[in-house]
Design a protein around this motif. Structure first.
Motif, PDB file in Angstrom:
ATOM      1  N   LEU A  85       0.807  -1.224   0.000  1.00  0.00           N
ATOM      2  CA  LEU A  85       0.000   0.000   0.000  1.00  0.00           C
ATOM      3  C   LEU A  85       0.839   1.272   0.000  1.00  0.00           C
ATOM      4  O   LEU A  85       0.358   2.337  -0.388  1.00  0.00           O
ATOM      5  N   VAL A  86       2.092   1.164   0.442  1.00  0.00           N
ATOM      6  CA  VAL A  86       3.040   2.279   0.409  1.00  0.00           C
ATOM      7  C   VAL A  86       4.418   1.735   0.038  1.00  0.00           C
ATOM      8  O   VAL A  86       4.661   0.532   0.126  1.00  0.00           O
ATOM      9  N   THR A  87       5.282   2.642  -0.349  1.00  0.00           N
ATOM     10  CA  THR A  87       6.702   2.327  -0.509  1.00  0.00           C
ATOM     11  C   THR A  87       7.483   3.299   0.368  1.00  0.00           C
ATOM     12  O   THR A  87       7.022   4.411   0.635  1.00  0.00           O
ATOM     13  N   ARG A  88       8.649   2.862   0.815  1.00  0.00           N
ATOM     14  CA  ARG A  88       9.534   3.719   1.596  1.00  0.00           C
ATOM     15  C   ARG A  88      10.895   3.745   0.940  1.00  0.00           C
ATOM     16  O   ARG A  88      11.343   2.742   0.404  1.00  0.00           O
ATOM     17  N   GLY A  89      11.529   4.898   1.012  1.00  0.00           N
ATOM     18  CA  GLY A  89      12.864   5.005   0.456  1.00  0.00           C
ATOM     19  C   GLY A  89      13.494   6.328   0.832  1.00  0.00           C
ATOM     20  O   GLY A  89      12.830   7.211   1.390  1.00  0.00           O
ATOM     21  N   PRO A  90      14.774   6.481   0.506  1.00  0.00           N
ATOM     22  CA  PRO A  90      15.445   7.739   0.818  1.00  0.00           C
ATOM     23  C   PRO A  90      14.888   8.869  -0.041  1.00  0.00           C
ATOM     24  O   PRO A  90      14.481   8.664  -1.187  1.00  0.00           O
ATOM     25  N   SER A  91      14.891  10.054   0.531  1.00  0.00           N
ATOM     26  CA  SER A  91      14.435  11.247  -0.186  1.00  0.00           C
ATOM     27  C   SER A  91      15.415  11.580  -1.300  1.00  0.00           C
ATOM     28  O   SER A  91      16.621  11.376  -1.155  1.00  0.00           O
ATOM     29  N   ALA A  92      14.906  12.107  -2.389  1.00  0.00           N
ATOM     30  CA  ALA A  92      15.769  12.524  -3.502  1.00  0.00           C
ATOM     31  C   ALA A  92      16.654  13.699  -3.094  1.00  0.00           C
ATOM     32  O   ALA A  92      17.762  13.851  -3.590  1.00  0.00           O
ATOM     33  N   GLU A  93      16.149  14.539  -2.168  1.00  0.00           N
ATOM     34  CA  GLU A  93      16.897  15.721  -1.742  1.00  0.00           C
ATOM     35  C   GLU A  93      17.925  15.413  -0.653  1.00  0.00           C
ATOM     36  O   GLU A  93      18.952  16.068  -0.563  1.00  0.00           O
ATOM     37  N   ASP A  94      17.626  14.433   0.192  1.00  0.00           N
ATOM     38  CA  ASP A  94      18.502  14.115   1.319  1.00  0.00           C
ATOM     39  C   ASP A  94      18.332  12.639   1.641  1.00  0.00           C
ATOM     40  O   ASP A  94      17.313  12.227   2.198  1.00  0.00           O
ATOM     41  N   GLU A  95      19.325  11.830   1.327  1.00  0.00           N
ATOM     42  CA  GLU A  95      19.195  10.381   1.490  1.00  0.00           C
ATOM     43  C   GLU A  95      19.107   9.940   2.948  1.00  0.00           C
ATOM     44  O   GLU A  95      18.760   8.804   3.227  1.00  0.00           O
ATOM     45  N   ARG A  96      19.373  10.852   3.894  1.00  0.00           N
ATOM     46  CA  ARG A  96      19.197  10.520   5.312  1.00  0.00           C
ATOM     47  C   ARG A  96      17.717  10.549   5.713  1.00  0.00           C
ATOM     48  O   ARG A  96      17.332  10.031   6.739  1.00  0.00           O
ATOM     49  N   VAL A  97      16.898  11.179   4.881  1.00  0.00           N
ATOM     50  CA  VAL A  97      15.470  11.338   5.154  1.00  0.00           C
ATOM     51  C   VAL A  97      14.699  10.211   4.466  1.00  0.00           C
ATOM     52  O   VAL A  97      14.915   9.934   3.288  1.00  0.00           O
TER      53      VAL A  97
END
Length: 169
Positions: A85-97
């Motif tokens: 139902l969702v995906t999770r991953g690092p932010s494109a702007e900040d991979e720590r997020v």
């Protein structure tokens, strides 16, 4: 001098609010389980993501918005991810997020549970009120919510350290 106890009107308003919130939450949780096998928090996550123009949000922002612990939200997001139902991953702007995004399956499930959810809320909360009562209720609760949210978000609070060994030297 200490503050006086709550007066009769304050106590009555407080207990009525708590009882209404508890009864409504109980009914909503049953409806969400029956209609989509979702917990209330999972529904909040899907609804929040579904309302975002990009369908995505940072985990920290989600935790603050749904007033849930970071670890609890991570667990709930993991269950939603396992269900597709969702995906999770690092932010494109900040991979720590960590960013969470609603999937097409998540949008489909949200569309499935929303009509019954809205009907239940309308029947239980708004049916006994006039339109003016609803506006008055919103006018009363909005500044209270804003006052309570004026404190820094929970995500801004420092995390407790697990042990002395994990502290940096």
């Amino acid at each position: 001098m200490s503050e006086p106890l709550l007066d009769r009107d304050q106590l009555g308003a407080y207990f009525a609010l708590i009882e209404v919130a508890g009864l409504l939450r109980h009914a909503v949780e049953h409806q969400l389980r029956d209609a989509g096998d979702l917990s209330y928090v999972q529904f909040q996550l899907l609804a929040t993501l579904g309302d975002q123009p990009t369908g995505s949000a940072r985990m920290t922002d989600l935790a603050d918005g749904v007033v849930y612990s970071r670890s609890g939200l991570t667990y709930q997001a993991g269950l939603l991810e396992q269900a597709g139902l969702v995906t999770r991953g690092p932010s494109a702007e900040d991979e720590r997020v960590v960013t969470v995004s609603i999937t097409d399956a998540g949008r489909t499930l949200l569309a499935q549970v929303l009509p019954g959810h809205a009907e239940l809320v309308r029947d239980l909360l708004f049916e006994p009120l006039s339109g003016q009562d609803v506006r008055t209720l919103a006018g009363l609760l909005t500044p209270v919510r804003d006052h309570m949210r004026a404190a820094p978000p929970r995500s801004a609070a420092p995390r407790r350290r697990r042990s002395a060994r994990s502290e940096p030297s």
